[in-house]
Design an enzyme around this catalytic site. Structure first.
Site, short mmCIF file in Angstrom:
data_model
loop_
_atom_site.label_atom_id
_atom_site.label_comp_id
_atom_site.label_asym_id
_atom_site.label_seq_id
_atom_site.Cartn_x
_atom_site.Cartn_y
_atom_site.Cartn_z
N LEU A 146 0.83 -1.20 0.00
CA LEU A 146 0.00 0.00 0.00
C LEU A 146 0.87 1.26 0.00
O LEU A 146 0.47 2.29 -0.54
CB LEU A 146 -0.92 0.01 1.23
CG LEU A 146 -1.76 1.28 1.43
CD1 LEU A 146 -2.82 1.39 0.33
CD2 LEU A 146 -2.43 1.28 2.79
N HIS A 147 2.05 1.16 0.59
CA HIS A 147 2.90 2.34 0.71
C HIS A 147 3.53 2.76 -0.62
O HIS A 147 4.00 3.89 -0.73
CB HIS A 147 3.99 2.10 1.75
CG HIS A 147 3.51 2.24 3.16
ND1 HIS A 147 2.83 1.24 3.81
CD2 HIS A 147 3.61 3.27 4.04
CE1 HIS A 147 2.52 1.65 5.03
NE2 HIS A 147 2.97 2.87 5.19
N GLY A 148 3.55 1.89 -1.59
CA GLY A 148 4.10 2.30 -2.87
C GLY A 148 4.31 1.15 -3.82
O GLY A 148 4.42 -0.01 -3.41
#
Length: 478
Positions: free
Chosen positions: A325-327
């Site tokens: 989700l962070h990247g």
């Protein structure tokens, strides 16, 4: 629009005055003003992406209405899946399309079949992950009958787009924030002062701590091959404080700004670097996302119930998904995987809830055991942050390889004395205020008024002296 910009310094007082002195007698007008202000705030960056927020708002508002009317389980599931697919579909396209395409091309070419496919020049909308997860919480809670669907489109629009926490959280649950738009708000001087105090501390974290650490971090990470092991350790430690000051600083400004308008947002950080194990760290870091994954993914998967195999599976799913989700980069997946490895032994040995209270709760100083556990936990966290900060997996491993050599015991080549002094002051203030929601919430209340005001003015002066040019927040890209 950035919190640390002149634009926001002008925008906020205007909205505040209109809110309390023009629309204060009409709740609908107050909510409408919040919607308009939020769209201006978001559109200041790129007005074209306002259509995504509007579309997401209308979809989930409509889904909620139909869920309230529908009684058949099968049809309710279809409605829920429409909400999930629409919201996550937008997120997947804007954030992960090129990632999946590039990896598919690489995998296809590996077997000797070159594939001619072009990546798209896609601009990632600021804050898309945050408002996507926030609006999803509404649809899921309505589906679970934990929340009555709203028929007030303006209130729902204000909930989805509420500008203080729109682009980087906290990710609010509909059960907490949405009902606050139904109730008449009255100005409370004490709450407003508390909000301003938290905004001040958030700006200090961002503009003094995070941005000054960033200068050192960028130099070291971008030229890691030229530095000693001790310097690389310094760079990793500074990044740990950069990302904490940056992200928790945003949360403090968001929560404080919300208080100015009569809203209460959830605490998003609870002094995580004073944690004594990784389970405690994840109870204190990015609380709104951690609890979101716990309630909407981990528990539905079975949580810690069932066989050891399922528990292990669930832990790895939750952390890998969180990392992804962070990247759109393998570095984030490895970061999540590493944190799963840290966390799993505590869960399997039932030691994941050993430290529920803040360290040294009724003492001035931690015990030697607690101090050693804090240092160990911080060290493991910082090691994982290297993958988070690195451009590629190779970059991360080369960086770590550079740490563990004879030069590890040498004096660092980069010696940012000013930043080190600021960090010592910062850690000291955080330690003194660790029992509160944020460090200076009640710090100095027993001091004489001139001393307390002098402390606040000192923070303002430090912000003016050490602030760099307007720098975006790290989590805007997530």
């Amino acid at each position: 629009m950035l919190f640390n910009s002149i634009d926001f310094a002008i925008f906020l007082p205007i909205v505040f005055l209109l809110y309390w002195f023009v629309t204060n007698k009409n709740l609908k007008l107050q909510n409408l003003l919040i919607v308009i202000a939020s769209y201006v705030f978001y559109g200041w960056w790129d007005w074209r992406f306002l259509s995504l927020i509007v579309f997401s708002t209308l979809v989930d508002y409509t889904i909620g209405i139909y869920l309230g009317k529908e009684t058949k389980t099968s049809k309710r599931k279809i409605l829920l899946w429409i909400s999930i697919l629409v919201n996550l579909g937008f997120l997947a396209f804007f954030k992960y399309y090129n990632f999946f395409l590039d990896n598919f091309i690489t995998a296809y070419s590996f077997f000797g079949h070159p594939l001619d496919a072009r990546s798209l020049n896609i601009i990632l909308p600021v804050g898309i992950s945050f408002y996507t997860f926030q609006t999803l919480s509404y649809s899921i809670d309505v589906y679970r009958n934990k929340l009555e669907p709203t028929k007030n489109l303006i209130a729902f629009g204000a909930f989805v787009s509420f500008f203080p926490q729109l682009v980087a959280g906290p990710i609010e649950r509909a059960t907490n924030l949405l009902p606050q738009f139904y109730k008449k708000r009255t100005f409370v001087y004490h709450n407003a002062v508390n909000g301003l105090r938290q905004i001040l501390w958030g700006l200090f974290k961002k503009m003094v701590i995070a941005d000054n650490c960033a200068t050192v971090v960028n130099t070291i990470f971008d030229n890691h091959q030229d530095y000693s092991g001790s310097t690389l350790v310094l760079g990793a430690v500074f990044f740990a404080f950069q990302i904490y000051g940056d992200f928790s600083g945003y949360s403090d400004i968001a929560i404080g700004t919300a208080r100015l308008f009569g809203f209460n947002l959830m605490q998003n950080f609870a002094f995580p670097y004073f944690s004594r194990d990784m389970a405690e760290f994840w109870r204190r870091w990015h609380i709104s996302l951690s609890t979101w994954f716990r309630d909407y993914l981990y528990i539905p998967l079975g949580g810690s119930r069932g066989s050891k195999t399922k528990v292990i599976r669930n832990v790895f799913i939750i952390f890998i998904v969180s990392g992804f989700l962070h990247g759109a980069n393998w570095t984030f997946i490895v970061w999540g995987l590493l944190n799963a490895i840290y966390f799993l032994p505590l869960l399997l040995t039932n030691n994941n809830r050993n430290h529920l209270e803040i360290v040294a709760l009724n003492k001035k100083w931690p015990s030697l055991k607690s101090l050693l556990l804090i240092v160990l936990t911080f060290g493991l966290t910082t090691l994982a942050w290297i993958f988070f900060r690195a451009e590629t997996i190779t970059h991360a491993f080369l960086y770590i390889k550079g740490v563990f050599n004879k030069s590890l015991l040498s004096i660092p080549e980069v010696r940012p004395t000013n930043v080190l002094i600021l960090l010592v002051v910062f850690i000291g203030i955080e330690w003194l205020g660790r029992r509160d929601e944020y460090a200076i919430e009640t710090l100095g209340f027993k001091w004489k008024r001139p001393i307390r005001l002098g402390f606040y003015y000192a923070l303002v002066i430090l912000i003016l002296l050490f602030s760099r040019n307007e720098k975006t927040f790290i989590y805007f890209q997530f």
